[in-house]
Design an enzyme around this catalytic site. Structure first.
Site, mmCIF file in Angstrom:
data_model
loop_
_atom_site.group_PDB
_atom_site.id
_atom_site.type_symbol
_atom_site.label_atom_id
_atom_site.label_comp_id
_atom_site.label_asym_id
_atom_site.label_seq_id
_atom_site.Cartn_x
_atom_site.Cartn_y
_atom_site.Cartn_z
ATOM 1 N N GLY A 187 34.868 35.638 32.751
ATOM 2 C CA GLY A 187 34.144 34.402 32.299
ATOM 3 C C GLY A 187 32.704 34.564 32.508
ATOM 4 O O GLY A 187 32.244 35.482 32.983
ATOM 5 N N GLY A 193 29.355 31.769 33.628
ATOM 6 C CA GLY A 193 28.893 30.249 33.954
ATOM 7 C C GLY A 193 27.278 30.332 34.314
ATOM 8 O O GLY A 193 26.946 31.446 33.968
ATOM 9 N N GLY A 194 26.931 29.139 34.319
ATOM 10 C CA GLY A 194 25.646 29.236 34.840
ATOM 11 C C GLY A 194 25.095 29.939 35.904
ATOM 12 O O GLY A 194 23.946 30.339 35.968
ATOM 13 N N PHE A 195 26.050 29.989 36.514
ATOM 14 C CA PHE A 195 25.901 30.682 38.149
ATOM 15 C C PHE A 195 25.817 32.195 37.921
ATOM 16 O O PHE A 195 25.151 32.898 38.692
ATOM 17 C CB PHE A 195 26.948 30.527 39.149
ATOM 18 C CG PHE A 195 28.367 30.545 38.560
ATOM 19 C CD1 PHE A 195 28.968 32.084 38.160
ATOM 20 C CD2 PHE A 195 29.022 29.387 37.965
ATOM 21 C CE1 PHE A 195 30.147 31.926 37.642
ATOM 22 C CE2 PHE A 195 30.263 29.659 37.392
ATOM 23 C CZ PHE A 195 30.923 30.998 37.372
ATOM 24 N N PRO A 214 28.330 35.709 35.884
ATOM 25 C CA PRO A 214 29.771 36.296 35.551
ATOM 26 C C PRO A 214 30.637 36.439 36.428
ATOM 27 O O PRO A 214 30.189 36.513 37.938
ATOM 28 C CB PRO A 214 29.464 37.549 34.859
ATOM 29 C CG PRO A 214 28.384 38.053 35.644
ATOM 30 C CD PRO A 214 27.273 36.868 36.084
ATOM 31 N N ASP A 246 32.344 17.701 39.910
ATOM 32 C CA ASP A 246 32.371 18.576 38.426
ATOM 33 C C ASP A 246 33.687 18.785 38.414
ATOM 34 O O ASP A 246 34.138 19.728 37.963
ATOM 35 C CB ASP A 246 31.567 19.742 38.515
ATOM 36 C CG ASP A 246 31.183 20.145 37.092
ATOM 37 O OD1 ASP A 246 31.411 19.319 36.179
ATOM 38 O OD2 ASP A 246 31.218 21.473 36.901
#
Length: 360
Positions: A50, A52-54, A56, A168
């Site tokens: 996946g 994310g903003g952080f 892969p 979150d």
């Protein structure tokens, strides 16, 4: 070009010097980059789980056969090595059966990576909101998942070394192991408190639309009760199999919270239950969970129960108080619904690019 190469060599040497001799302070394994590259087949696309903003996430397998998930933090992160190490040490202290376990990290040059236990069944949302896979989650499994999430959240709020507000909590941040046990993940937006402190405020609201408590989304006020509100949303989603964000009913323009509240007041709460629950569930148990979700979703944070009470409510037959009107009881037009459903359901308000525990 030669100047650029020289600068890179110099920077690498500085990084190596800075990293050298600090591994023993990490209090958890520090993986070599070569080990990570071998485990993930050089971060091959086929191993990508996946994004994310952080940055892969990749699946990997160590030489001893252990499967891992590697979160490769974005190179745009401004976090320094020492700050990263301090936060990794804090995450490493969170040991609970319903939290994803951090196995170690890798810091080499500009690379900063977190190595987690691998969750073969991925995230809860991949089951809940898929018509085919949802059938694998009968009520017995869903109730076990609900109780596991509640216990994990209680640990963060009360039983860990520091009081931790996740900020979150959502279906995509609950991972499932091979036995379908839930594990809360992604502490990139978490806040830690010491002593008796239970709340704070921020001018930079982070989190995911559809799960945020009203006082947090509007005024930037967060507390353990804002996590309780998010749990209430998650509880409704697990029971109904419907996403809170993008929910639409032709009979009215209420969101999922409003729809659940309407059914509750009309005395028909079980209409919320998903067809995929199967036939073997106890009506009173599902009704009780809907009741608990509405208690968690009350407008005033002080009216919401702490997670210690939620865990007790889930595990006993004690009489529950009547819920007051929920927060974010929104009515939306069909046009607004069309607009909201065109957005990705996991859109976060923030632009955080790495997973950290942010000390206040």
């Amino acid at each position: 070009m030669s100047t650029t190469i020289t600068e890179r060599i110099k920077e690498k040497k500085e990084n190596d010097i800075r990293n050298e001799g600090q591994d023993e302070d990490m209090e958890l394994p520090v993986f070599q980059l070569a080990t990570i590259l071998h485990a993930t087949d050089n971060f091959s696309l086929s191993n990508k789980l996946g994004q994310g903003g952080f940055g892969p996430v990749y699946k990997g397998k160590l030489v001893d056969g252990q499967e891992i998930a590697v979160k490769r933090l974005s190179s745009s992160s401004r976090q320094g090595v020492n700050e990263f190490k301090n936060e990794v040490k804090l995450i490493a202290k969170l040991q609970h059966r319903n939290l994803v376990r951090l196995l170690g990290c890798c810091i080499e040059g500009e690379e900063k990576m977190l190595v987690y236990e691998y969750m073969p069944n991925r995230s809860l949302d991949s089951f809940l909101f898929d018509q085919t896979r949802a059938k694998e989650l009968d009520w017995t499994k869903r109730f076990r998942i609900i109780c596991g999430i509640a216990r994990g959240l209680l640990y963060l709020h009360q039983d860990s070394r520091l009081r931790i507000i996740h900020r979150d909590l959502k279906a995509s941040n609950v991972l499932l192991d091979k036995e379908m046990n839930p594990k809360i993940s992604d502490f990139g937006m978490a806040k830690t408190f010491g002593g008796e402190q239970t709340e704070g405020s921020t001018s930079r609201v982070v989190g995911t639309y559809g799960y945020m408590a009203p006082e947090y989304a509007i005024d930037g006020l967060f507390s353990i009760k804002s996590d309780v509100f998010s749990f209430g949303i998650l509880l409704l989603e697990i029971i109904s199999g419907i996403k809170n964000r993008g929910f639409f009913q032709p009979e009215h323009s209420l969101n999922l919270i409003g729809h659940a509240w309407k059914l509750w007041k009309e005395g028909n709460p079980l209409e919320l239950a998903a067809e995929s629950l199967g036939e073997g569930f106890t009506l009173s148990e599902v009704t009780r969970c809907i009741h608990i979700s509405l208690l968690c979703l009350q407008q005033n944070p002080e009216d919401r129960p702490p997670m210690s009470s939620v865990v007790m409510m889930l595990g006993s037959e004690i009489k529950l108080p009547q819920p007051k009107q929920p927060g974010f009881l929104l009515e939306r037009t069909a046009l607004e619904m069309d607009s909201s459903t065109s957005k990705h359901d996991s859109t976060s308000v923030n632009e955080i690019t790495h997973s950290i525990l942010e000390a206040r």
